[in-house]
Write a protein that holds these residues in place. Structure first.
Motif, PDB file in Angstrom:
ATOM      1  N   PHE A   1      14.559   4.724  -2.294  1.00 18.02           N
ATOM      2  CA  PHE A   1      13.420   4.514  -1.395  1.00 18.02           C
ATOM      3  C   PHE A   1      13.911   4.227   0.035  1.00 18.02           C
ATOM      4  O   PHE A   1      13.298   4.649   1.015  1.00 18.02           O
ATOM      5  CB  PHE A   1      12.599   3.332  -1.937  1.00 18.02           C
TER       6      PHE A   1
ATOM      7  N   VAL B   1       5.724   1.295   7.218  1.00 23.33           N
ATOM      8  CA  VAL B   1       4.416   1.962   7.238  1.00 23.33           C
ATOM      9  C   VAL B   1       3.790   1.777   8.621  1.00 23.33           C
ATOM     10  O   VAL B   1       3.188   2.706   9.169  1.00 23.33           O
ATOM     11  CB  VAL B   1       3.481   1.389   6.142  1.00 23.33           C
TER      12      VAL B   1
ATOM     13  N   ARG C   1       5.416   5.869   8.946  1.00 27.12           N
ATOM     14  CA  ARG C   1       6.160   6.615   7.914  1.00 27.12           C
ATOM     15  C   ARG C   1       5.260   6.892   6.705  1.00 27.12           C
ATOM     16  O   ARG C   1       4.958   5.998   5.914  1.00 27.12           O
ATOM     17  CB  ARG C   1       7.378   5.803   7.460  1.00 27.12           C
ATOM     18  N   ILE C   2       4.871   8.143   6.558  1.00 31.30           N
ATOM     19  CA  ILE C   2       3.945   8.534   5.489  1.00 31.30           C
ATOM     20  C   ILE C   2       4.609   8.395   4.115  1.00 31.30           C
ATOM     21  O   ILE C   2       3.976   7.972   3.140  1.00 31.30           O
ATOM     22  CB  ILE C   2       3.473   9.999   5.679  1.00 31.30           C
ATOM     23  N   ASP C   3       5.907   8.764   4.029  1.00 33.60           N
ATOM     24  CA  ASP C   3       6.600   8.669   2.740  1.00 33.60           C
ATOM     25  C   ASP C   3       6.618   7.231   2.233  1.00 33.60           C
ATOM     26  O   ASP C   3       6.504   6.986   1.021  1.00 33.60           O
ATOM     27  CB  ASP C   3       8.030   9.233   2.834  1.00 33.60           C
ATOM     28  N   VAL C   4       6.727   6.272   3.153  1.00 29.09           N
ATOM     29  CA  VAL C   4       6.768   4.865   2.746  1.00 29.09           C
ATOM     30  C   VAL C   4       5.386   4.406   2.274  1.00 29.09           C
ATOM     31  O   VAL C   4       5.263   3.611   1.343  1.00 29.09           O
ATOM     32  CB  VAL C   4       7.283   3.977   3.892  1.00 29.09           C
TER      33      VAL C   4
ATOM     34  N   VAL D   1       3.283   6.315   0.707  1.00 27.86           N
ATOM     35  CA  VAL D   1       3.197   6.826  -0.670  1.00 27.86           C
ATOM     36  C   VAL D   1       3.992   5.916  -1.612  1.00 27.86           C
ATOM     37  O   VAL D   1       3.536   5.591  -2.711  1.00 27.86           O
ATOM     38  CB  VAL D   1       3.705   8.286  -0.737  1.00 27.86           C
ATOM     39  N   GLY D   2       5.163   5.461  -1.166  1.00 24.46           N
ATOM     40  CA  GLY D   2       5.968   4.544  -1.973  1.00 24.46           C
ATOM     41  C   GLY D   2       5.253   3.216  -2.187  1.00 24.46           C
ATOM     42  O   GLY D   2       5.338   2.618  -3.260  1.00 24.46           O
TER      43      GLY D   2
ATOM     44  N   ILE E   1       2.035   2.819  -2.334  1.00 23.79           N
ATOM     45  CA  ILE E   1       1.003   3.069  -3.357  1.00 23.79           C
ATOM     46  C   ILE E   1       1.647   3.057  -4.739  1.00 23.79           C
ATOM     47  O   ILE E   1       1.119   2.463  -5.683  1.00 23.79           O
ATOM     48  CB  ILE E   1       0.276   4.407  -3.068  1.00 23.79           C
ATOM     49  N   GLY E   2       2.838   3.663  -4.839  1.00 26.81           N
ATOM     50  CA  GLY E   2       3.605   3.585  -6.091  1.00 26.81           C
ATOM     51  C   GLY E   2       3.865   2.142  -6.477  1.00 26.81           C
ATOM     52  O   GLY E   2       3.774   1.765  -7.643  1.00 26.81           O
ATOM     53  N   GLY E   3       4.182   1.310  -5.471  1.00 27.88           N
ATOM     54  CA  GLY E   3       4.437  -0.106  -5.700  1.00 27.88           C
ATOM     55  C   GLY E   3       3.211  -0.825  -6.242  1.00 27.88           C
ATOM     56  O   GLY E   3       3.320  -1.667  -7.145  1.00 27.88           O
ATOM     57  N   ILE E   4       2.043  -0.505  -5.697  1.00 30.39           N
ATOM     58  CA  ILE E   4       0.789  -1.123  -6.165  1.00 30.39           C
ATOM     59  C   ILE E   4       0.595  -0.788  -7.651  1.00 30.39           C
ATOM     60  O   ILE E   4       0.250  -1.654  -8.454  1.00 30.39           O
ATOM     61  CB  ILE E   4      -0.412  -0.620  -5.325  1.00 30.39           C
ATOM     62  N   PHE E   5       0.869   0.482  -8.013  1.00 28.55           N
ATOM     63  CA  PHE E   5       0.750   0.856  -9.430  1.00 28.55           C
ATOM     64  C   PHE E   5       1.822   0.168 -10.277  1.00 28.55           C
ATOM     65  O   PHE E   5       1.573  -0.198 -11.425  1.00 28.55           O
ATOM     66  CB  PHE E   5       0.800   2.389  -9.594  1.00 28.55           C
TER      67      PHE E   5
END
Lengths: 166, 201
Positions: free
Chosen positions: B106, B117, B121-124, B126-127, B129-133
């Motif tokens: 990451f 963010v 940084r768009i990729d971060v 998305v990461g 959001i992955g973290g929230i999940f």
């Protein structure tokens, strides 16, 4: 104002912030960051602390770190707009392009997966870079030192295996 | 959701670890230092994993070394207290390995992510959001995870293990970290997209 500070200046400022946060005039508590993520997940998905043991456990530290991270976001936004002037929308970091690939799908896939794994890992360990490194290792806590050693070693091994050699 | 967010501010106000404004201020300064030193960038943490950039370990070792000596004096003077995390051996080992792998890929940690963010940084994002999940999954699976997080070896500190020599241990530890911070080679990956200049010491 300089547009960038060195590790030396940054290290002194960060040490002062750690000491202030710990002090009785500050928050009388360590700095932490990873608990806010499951806390925000609970807020977004409306998880009831009465039904989820973990939500009940993190209600207080999660709220504290949630407010702190709102501040951190604003601090980052302020600096990137007015001081470092680095604000711009981007998807693939330069070094990723150089050592991995140019695919947007690949970067976003790995970002999502590593973001997911990172939070599961941090919550299993009971802390992250802030809680175990900055706050834990500053107290010379054995838990923080074990976590720090394992993470540093894993980061370098992963770097070797995951990215192309230059 | 709005009342949950209001509830978050209420908890902070009644918890006695600083007012909402003070906590926001601490966060603001935290974000500002990290952004100013540019250690929220992928090139800094992942760059360390590739041994291309040493800013993060240098700054980390230096600030921890200074803070450890300062903190010990403050605790002795009664101006601060210990808040040591317990050694949950299984959790720290398994969690540390997962965390390290994810951090190298990451290029962020939970503290630097939101700051990244904030610089677009768009990729971060998305990461994150992955973290929230990830947080959702952990909360859901906690009753199961709890079984592999032990044994709890207690809240130990290194100076506490050397009864009577605590001062010396803190001093050696703090100075050693500062020396290590200077000894780590001053490698900096200069990002052509940001037209960065090497920062002076």
């Amino acid at each position: 104002m300089p547009r960038k500070i060195s590790w030396f200046t940054g290290g002194i400022l960060m040490a002062l912030l750690i000491l202030f946060t710990f002090s009785v005039w500050g928050a009388n508590r360590p700095i932490g960051a990873s608990t806010y993520v499951p806390y925000f997940a609970g807020v977004i998905f409306g998880l009831d602390p009465q039904h989820y043991e973990y939500m009940a456990q993190i209600e207080k530290p999660g709220a504290w770190e949630g407010v702190m991270l709102i501040g951190a976001f604003l601090g980052g936004l302020f600096m990137s707009l007015f001081v470092t002037k680095t604000f711009r929308f981007s998807v693939i970091p330069h070094l990723w392009k150089e050592r991995k690939n140019h695919s947007v799908a690949s970067r976003l896939f790995w970002s999502f997966v590593s973001g997911f794994v990172m939070i599961v890992g941090a919550r299993l360990a009971g802390g992250c870079t802030s809680g175990h490194f900055l706050s834990g290792a500053s107290q010379i806590a054995v838990s923080g030192l074990i976590f720090g050693g394992i993470v540093m070693a894993t980061v370098i091994v992963t770097g070797r295996l995951f990215y192309k050699k230059k | 959701m709005i009342d949950r967010i209001m509830h978050m501010f209420e908890i902070v106000n009644t918890e006695g670890h600083g007012s909402v404004w003070l906590v926001l201020f601490i966060g603001f300064v935290f974000g500002a230092i990290i952004q100013w030193a540019r250690v929220d960038k992928f090139e800094k943490i992942a760059g360390f994993a590739m041994l291309e950039d040493m800013t993060v370990p240098k700054m980390l070792f230096f600030s921890i070394g200074l803070a450890s000596i300062g903190l010990y004096f403050m605790i002795e003077a009664g101006w601060a207290h210990y808040h040591v995390k317990p050694i949950m051996l299984g959790g720290i080992v398994i969690g540390g390995i997962l965390f390290g792998i994810a951090m190298a890929i990451f290029g962020k940690c939970p503290g630097t992510g939101p700051i990244s963010v904030a610089e677009g940084r768009i990729d971060v994002l998305v990461g994150a959001i992955g973290g929230i999940f990830g947080g959702l999954f952990f909360t859901w699976a906690y009753p199961w995870f709890k079984q592999i997080m032990g044994p709890n070896l207690g809240k130990l500190t290194l100076p506490g293990l050397f009864e009577g020599h605590a001062h010396l241990v803190v001093l050696i530890y703090g100075i050693a970290l500062v020396v290590v911070a200077f000894a780590i080679p001053n490698l900096e990956y200069l990002d052509p997209e940001d037209h960065e200049d090497k920062a002076e010491l």
